[in-house]
Design an enzyme around this catalytic site. Structure first.
Site, PDB file in Angstrom:
ATOM      1  N   PRO A   1      43.083  40.922  39.933  1.00 40.59           N
ATOM      2  CA  PRO A   1      42.239  40.789  41.118  1.00 40.59           C
ATOM      3  C   PRO A   1      41.718  42.148  41.590  1.00 40.59           C
ATOM      4  CG  PRO A   1      44.211  39.452  41.331  1.00 40.59           C
ATOM      5  CD  PRO A   1      44.398  40.300  40.109  1.00 40.59           C
ATOM      6  N   GLU A   2      40.412  42.216  41.840  1.00 37.30           N
ATOM      7  CA  GLU A   2      39.793  43.444  42.319  1.00 37.30           C
ATOM      8  C   GLU A   2      39.409  43.253  43.785  1.00 37.30           C
ATOM      9  OE1 GLU A   2      36.835  44.860  39.522  1.00 37.30           O
ATOM     10  OE2 GLU A   2      37.988  44.101  37.829  1.00 37.30           O
TER      11      GLU A   2
ATOM     12  N   LYS B   1      42.991  47.388  47.195  1.00 38.74           N
ATOM     13  CA  LYS B   1      43.426  46.085  46.698  1.00 38.74           C
ATOM     14  C   LYS B   1      44.709  45.610  47.376  1.00 38.74           C
ATOM     15  CE  LYS B   1      41.463  47.127  42.150  1.00 38.74           C
ATOM     16  NZ  LYS B   1      41.756  47.250  40.696  1.00 38.74           N
TER      17      LYS B   1
ATOM     18  N   ARG C   1      52.977  36.722  36.082  1.00 42.71           N
ATOM     19  CA  ARG C   1      53.402  37.936  35.372  1.00 42.71           C
ATOM     20  C   ARG C   1      54.299  38.840  36.222  1.00 42.71           C
ATOM     21  NH1 ARG C   1      48.340  40.392  32.139  1.00 42.71           N
ATOM     22  NH2 ARG C   1      50.056  41.653  31.297  1.00 42.71           N
TER      23      ARG C   1
ATOM     24  N   LYS D   1      32.278  66.483  36.943  1.00 46.73           N
ATOM     25  CA  LYS D   1      33.243  65.602  36.281  1.00 46.73           C
ATOM     26  C   LYS D   1      32.871  65.408  34.813  1.00 46.73           C
ATOM     27  CE  LYS D   1      37.011  63.287  37.015  1.00 46.73           C
ATOM     28  NZ  LYS D   1      38.217  63.952  37.509  1.00 46.73           N
TER      29      LYS D   1
ATOM     30  N   ARG E   1      41.368  49.001  27.861  1.00 43.25           N
ATOM     31  CA  ARG E   1      40.415  48.339  28.755  1.00 43.25           C
ATOM     32  C   ARG E   1      39.110  48.073  28.015  1.00 43.25           C
ATOM     33  NH1 ARG E   1      41.535  48.058  34.128  1.00 43.25           N
ATOM     34  NH2 ARG E   1      43.268  49.295  34.931  1.00 43.25           N
TER      35      ARG E   1
END
Length: 269
Positions: A2-3, A57, A109, A150, A259
């Site tokens: 979940p984001e 979150k 989980r 960056k 990812r």
């Protein structure tokens, strides 16, 4: 996992049933989550809920004596149910409310968290977070400043909570597609105009997902047990090999650090 939209959807769903009601007691069936459920939660008794907030979150339940910090982990969800409804296998924590409802936490989980703190300020899970993406603090100028030196790809940088919170894998992929920016572009290569566009797009994508109740790919459910419907609007995420909805080019999927990244070679430069 979940984001931000899924967590905000959960917050909006549970808030009307919690604020103004009192937690009579908690039922912890399995406290072995990512971190052990805090001992204070086991002992909750007659605690009115003053507010239900969100930071990144994390869901934050304000009580007179402190705060419950909830993280949904990889597969967690919160539902408002009748108190008499029996729990199922993966229902690990209940908050039994004075209005006959129960806030039930389900997590197959067990990678979520239920923590307790007297004071939010300085708590280790909240201390080093960047700005909220839907706030005025997150804008093109801020993003350009943070990207300027960056030397990493823009997608993992967007997913770094020190830059901005709550933009996980799904929404980083979707936002970069909407902005026409290749996920492997060096963050430092983005112009101010590109950063301004990307910041606007991130806000728009997140808000649209919240309107649709978030994205359900596997485990996430809204507080009423319904899935999130933004999955039906995904442009690139989870669409490997399918035609781009804009140009028809097959969507590409790559994997870095476990990812998956999805993008269109033609639309994203």
């Amino acid at each position: 996992m979940p984001e931000l939209p899924e967590v905000e959807t959960s917050r909006r769903g549970i808030e009307p049933y919690l604020v103004g009601a009192t937690i009579l007691h908690a039922v912890v069936r399995n406290g072995r989550l990512r971190w052990p459920v805090s001992e204070e939660i086991y002992r909750l008794s007659d605690q009115p809920v003053l507010s239900v907030q969100r930071r990144a979150k994390y869901l934050l339940l304000e009580l007179p004596e402190g705060w419950i910090i909830i993280h949904l982990g990889m597969s967690g969800s919160l539902r408002i149910l009748p108190e008499e409804l029996p729990p199922e296998k993966h229902d690990h924590v209940d908050l039994v409310m004075s209005n006959g409802k129960v806030l039930r936490y389900t997590d197959p989980r067990r990678f979520g968290a239920w923590l307790w703190t007297k004071e939010l300020e300085g708590h280790n899970v909240l201390a080093h977070l960047g700005p909220e993406p839907l706030s005025d603090d997150f804008n093109g100028e801020y993003l350009h400043q943070k990207c300027a030196k960056k030397k990493t790809a823009i997608k993992p940088w967007l997913m770094d909570n020190k830059l901005v919170v709550g933009v996980g894998n799904i929404y980083a992929s979707e936002s970069l597609f909407a902005a026409g920016i290749h996920p492997d572009r060096l963050a430092s290569s983005l112009s101010l105009a590109e950063c301004e566009l990307l910041a606007r797009v991130i806000k728009a994508v997140l808000l649209r997902s919240i309107e649709q109740g978030g994205t359900t790919l596997k485990d996430f459910l809204q507080s009423d047990g319904k899935p999130g419907y933004f999955a039906q609007e995904l442009q690139v995420y989870g669409r490997k090999g399918e035609p781009c909805r804009v140009c028809g080019t097959p969507i590409v999927a790559t994997k870095h650090a476990q990812r998956a990244t999805f993008y269109c070679r033609q639309c994203q430069k």
